[in-house]
Write a protein that holds these residues in place. Structure first.
Motif, PDB file in Angstrom:
ATOM      1  N   SER A   1       0.819  -1.212   0.000  1.00  0.00           N
ATOM      2  CA  SER A   1       0.000   0.000   0.000  1.00  0.00           C
ATOM      3  C   SER A   1       0.852   1.260   0.000  1.00  0.00           C
ATOM      4  CB  SER A   1      -0.930  -0.001   1.222  1.00  0.00           C
ATOM      5  OG  SER A   1      -1.824  -1.082   1.181  1.00  0.00           O
ATOM      6  N   THR A   2       1.843   1.290   0.886  1.00  0.00           N
ATOM      7  CA  THR A   2       2.652   2.504   1.021  1.00  0.00           C
ATOM      8  C   THR A   2       3.540   2.751  -0.194  1.00  0.00           C
ATOM      9  OG1 THR A   2       2.682   2.360   3.434  1.00  0.00           O
ATOM     10  CG2 THR A   2       4.438   3.625   2.396  1.00  0.00           C
ATOM     11  N   LEU A   3       4.212   1.722  -0.684  1.00  0.00           N
ATOM     12  CA  LEU A   3       5.166   1.918  -1.771  1.00  0.00           C
ATOM     13  C   LEU A   3       4.470   2.298  -3.067  1.00  0.00           C
ATOM     14  CD1 LEU A   3       7.832  -0.860  -1.142  1.00  0.00           C
ATOM     15  CD2 LEU A   3       7.945   1.578  -0.610  1.00  0.00           C
TER      16      LEU A   3
ATOM     17  N   GLY B   1      -9.540   4.467   3.511  1.00  0.00           N
ATOM     18  CA  GLY B   1      -9.185   3.111   3.136  1.00  0.00           C
ATOM     19  C   GLY B   1      -8.430   3.043   1.814  1.00  0.00           C
ATOM     20  N   SER B   2      -7.772   1.901   1.575  1.00  0.00           N
ATOM     21  CA  SER B   2      -7.030   1.682   0.329  1.00  0.00           C
ATOM     22  C   SER B   2      -7.789   0.803  -0.645  1.00  0.00           C
ATOM     23  CB  SER B   2      -5.665   1.034   0.630  1.00  0.00           C
ATOM     24  OG  SER B   2      -5.833  -0.168   1.361  1.00  0.00           O
ATOM     25  N   VAL B   3      -8.836   0.116  -0.185  1.00  0.00           N
ATOM     26  CA  VAL B   3      -9.716  -0.685  -1.042  1.00  0.00           C
ATOM     27  C   VAL B   3     -11.116  -0.664  -0.434  1.00  0.00           C
ATOM     28  CG1 VAL B   3      -7.942  -2.247  -1.957  1.00  0.00           C
ATOM     29  CG2 VAL B   3      -9.101  -2.815   0.184  1.00  0.00           C
ATOM     30  N   THR B   4     -12.109  -1.019  -1.240  1.00  0.00           N
ATOM     31  CA  THR B   4     -13.471  -1.125  -0.746  1.00  0.00           C
ATOM     32  C   THR B   4     -13.704  -2.540  -0.235  1.00  0.00           C
ATOM     33  OG1 THR B   4     -14.246   0.510  -2.351  1.00  0.00           O
ATOM     34  CG2 THR B   4     -15.907  -0.918  -1.342  1.00  0.00           C
ATOM     35  N   PRO B   5     -14.034  -2.710   1.037  1.00  0.00           N
ATOM     36  CA  PRO B   5     -14.235  -4.057   1.578  1.00  0.00           C
ATOM     37  C   PRO B   5     -15.389  -4.780   0.871  1.00  0.00           C
ATOM     38  CG  PRO B   5     -14.088  -2.415   3.336  1.00  0.00           C
ATOM     39  CD  PRO B   5     -14.216  -1.660   2.056  1.00  0.00           C
ATOM     40  N   ASN B   6     -15.169  -6.067   0.597  1.00  0.00           N
ATOM     41  CA  ASN B   6     -16.202  -6.933   0.025  1.00  0.00           C
ATOM     42  C   ASN B   6     -16.772  -6.380  -1.281  1.00  0.00           C
ATOM     43  OD1 ASN B   6     -16.009  -8.602   2.377  1.00  0.00           O
ATOM     44  ND2 ASN B   6     -17.396  -7.197   3.452  1.00  0.00           N
ATOM     45  N   PHE B   7     -15.929  -5.736  -2.059  1.00  0.00           N
ATOM     46  CA  PHE B   7     -16.367  -5.161  -3.329  1.00  0.00           C
ATOM     47  C   PHE B   7     -16.315  -6.233  -4.416  1.00  0.00           C
ATOM     48  CE2 PHE B   7     -15.328  -2.662  -7.240  1.00  0.00           C
ATOM     49  CZ  PHE B   7     -16.571  -2.050  -7.372  1.00  0.00           C
ATOM     50  N   THR B   8     -17.435  -6.447  -5.081  1.00  0.00           N
ATOM     51  CA  THR B   8     -17.534  -7.468  -6.120  1.00  0.00           C
ATOM     52  C   THR B   8     -17.674  -6.788  -7.476  1.00  0.00           C
ATOM     53  OG1 THR B   8     -18.634  -8.981  -4.584  1.00  0.00           O
ATOM     54  CG2 THR B   8     -18.800  -9.481  -6.938  1.00  0.00           C
ATOM     55  N   ALA B   9     -16.716  -7.015  -8.341  1.00  0.00           N
ATOM     56  CA  ALA B   9     -16.737  -6.414  -9.675  1.00  0.00           C
ATOM     57  C   ALA B   9     -15.772  -7.183 -10.570  1.00  0.00           C
ATOM     58  CB  ALA B   9     -16.362  -4.934  -9.616  1.00  0.00           C
ATOM     59  N   GLY B  10     -15.751  -6.807 -11.838  1.00  0.00           N
ATOM     60  CA  GLY B  10     -14.821  -7.420 -12.775  1.00  0.00           C
ATOM     61  C   GLY B  10     -13.433  -6.816 -12.664  1.00  0.00           C
ATOM     62  N   TYR B  11     -12.594  -7.154 -13.631  1.00  0.00           N
ATOM     63  CA  TYR B  11     -11.196  -6.695 -13.605  1.00  0.00           C
ATOM     64  C   TYR B  11     -11.113  -5.176 -13.608  1.00  0.00           C
ATOM     65  CZ  TYR B  11      -6.335  -6.028 -15.020  1.00  0.00           C
ATOM     66  OH  TYR B  11      -5.030  -5.619 -15.079  1.00  0.00           O
TER      67      TYR B  11
END
Length: 506
Positions: free
Chosen positions: A102-104, A353-363
């Protein structure tokens, strides 16, 4: 050169070793890791104290604990890191691996953007010395340099996320907004382009019309909800980039470089047209990397075989065009999938946050989600860092532009564009090799505050939690990654400086 590199590598290792010992001593002496348990009223307090003492090895002298950590850290050289456990009994190595990514990626992206934008502004500011653009750039550079990170982060969260998400529900521009924005953008552009009063007036008028037309088009088609570049705009973008690359390198008179760039542009356009559908329907990271690598190979071959005596210039120009074409292609793919992402995320610019928890999607949905989380913290770190590159580039360019060989080049009739890009810019980059390393280390320090404001679970959070709990292992894990990265960047800067100026390696 080999002796010089070996010497710098040895010095870097010594610095890392001494720094790790100092940080470990400061951490273990910064407080009592058992203080919360000593103040507890729990009936099994003594048992908890005993367990934590055994877990953190507090019954062992600090120097023995340090050498134990150093032995585990040295195993990283063979890919078997053992950084111990934190106060909660979690494996620090796993925590560091998750946090480092995440940091780098945040710091590296901010560094690349700061270099690209800062150097460009510095060059234009030096060429337009004492102009309105120069004064405005200098003023903004000092503002960004003194900008508190946490304050800028809070402002961005409010205006670039909360208010933008509200506006995105019905993204329209009023006529007043279109006119005012177009006039401001046109004024900035004419100041950067420079020239006599007639040229400035023409630039201002044409730019204002173009900017107003673009904004009117965006408003009419609700572009911010259904954006796309499309293949026709991609073709125009690649061709325009080819013209710009030629004008900044060899010029249009060098037939060999011109042919190499033209072939790269044709292959890029044809290749993207052929694989665009596949990348939209069945994308994957290996496929994207393969397409990018193929473009760079084509650029190298075009420059190598068509460049002739100008082979080096042809390869560089073709490489730059291939990178720009890849960037435009990725932008088109991301924008084409933006409307689908909005259906899953009605408020697309996140504030934490750095991502959305439990996020369901394509590439492409996951890719856009990752980039939107990167957006605000990257802007904060870039704004803080951009001032240094702008000021150093301007100072270095002004110094080079006053050299005798620059006056000689101008007296020979070489165009001002070639004098700036081919003669002055290259030599003015030498001092910046050192600045990059120091700025990278400064960005890592700034990332601690940025990650706290934006709720990133990165190295900054790991470091902060370790300090608060008087737990040396997470702190040392932070140091191992960020300290190594900073020292490595300094070593790379020294080596780059030696290549640019051979006198340094003697």
């Amino acid at each position: 050169m080999t002796k010089f590199i070996a010497k710098r590598l040895g010095i870097s290792l010594v610095i890392l070793l001494l720094g790790s010992a100092l940080l470990y001593i400061l951490t273990v002496n910064s407080g009592d890791p058992l203080q919360d348990l000593r103040e507890s009223n729990s009936p099994n307090r003594e048992n908890l104290i005993r367990q934590r003492t055994l877990n953190m090895r507090l019954d062992v002298p600090w120097y023995l604990r340090y050498f134990t950590w150093l032995g585990g850290a040295s195993k990283c050289l063979i890919g078997a890191c053992d950084l111990g456990k934190n106060i909660a009994g979690q494996d620090v190595t796993s925590l560091v691996v998750n946090a480092a990514g995440s940091t780098l990626r945040l710091v590296v992206l901010a560094t690349v953007l700061a270099i690209a934008i800062g150097v460009t502004l510095g060059v234009v500011s030096a060429v337009r010395q004492y102009s309105g653009f120069d004064y405005a750039t200098t003023f903004m550079a000092f503002v960004f340099f003194s900008l508190p990170v946490f304050w800028a982060a809070v402002l961005l969260k409010n205006y670039a996320a909360i208010k933008f998400n509200n506006w995105l529900v019905d993204p329209t521009f009023s006529p007043v907004t279109i006119v005012v924005t177009a006039l401001i953008a046109a004024f900035v552009l004419q100041a950067a382009m420079g020239g006599n009063a007639r040229r400035r007036l023409i630039t201002f008028a044409a730019s204002a019309v173009v900017f107003a037309g673009v904004m009117f088009y965006f408003d009419a088609v609700t572009w911010f909800r259904y954006p796309s570049i499309g293949l026709p705009i991609y073709i125009l973008g690649v061709l325009g980039a080819g013209v710009l690359v030629l004008s900044m390198t060899s010029g249009f008179d060098n037939k060999r470089v011109r042919n190499a760039v033209a072939l790269t542009a044709v292959v890029a356009i044809g290749g993207y047209a052929a694989v665009r559908g596949l990348l939209m329907e069945s994308p994957s990271t290996p496929l994207l990397l393969l397409c990018g690598l193929a473009g760079l190979v084509v650029a190298f071959l075009a420059g190598w075989f068509l460049g002739g005596f100008s082979r080096k210039q042809a390869v560089i120009a073709s490489f730059v065009l291939a990178l720009v074409a890849a960037f435009i292609a990725i932008s088109d793919l991301l924008l084409s999938n933006w409307s689908g992402y909005l259906k899953l995320q009605s408020r697309p610019i996140p504030t934490i946050g750095s991502v959305t928890p439990n996020f369901t999607a394509g590439y492409w949905g996951h890719t856009i989600d990752t980039l939107t989380h990167l957006l605000l913290p990257t802007i904060v770190l870039t704004l803080v860092s951009i001032a240094s590159y702008t000021r150093y580039t301007r100072a270095s360019m002004l110094d080079v532009l006053n050299q005798d060989y620059i006056r000689t080049a101008r007296s020979k009739g070489i165009s001002e564009g070639k004098v700036v890009t081919r003669h002055a810019l290259r030599n003015s980059m030498i001092p910046l090799a050192t600045i990059v390393a120091f700025d990278f280390a400064g960005l890592i320090a700034g990332a601690v505050v940025t990650e706290t404001v934006f709720g990133w679970q990165g190295m900054g959070n790991l470091f902060r939690q370790g300090l608060l709990q008087i737990d040396p292992n997470p702190v040392m894990g932070f140091y191992l990654v960020t300290g190594t990265a900073a020292v490595f960047m300094n070593m790379i800067a020294d080596i780059a400086y030696a290549f640019l100026d051979p006198r340094i390696s003697r």
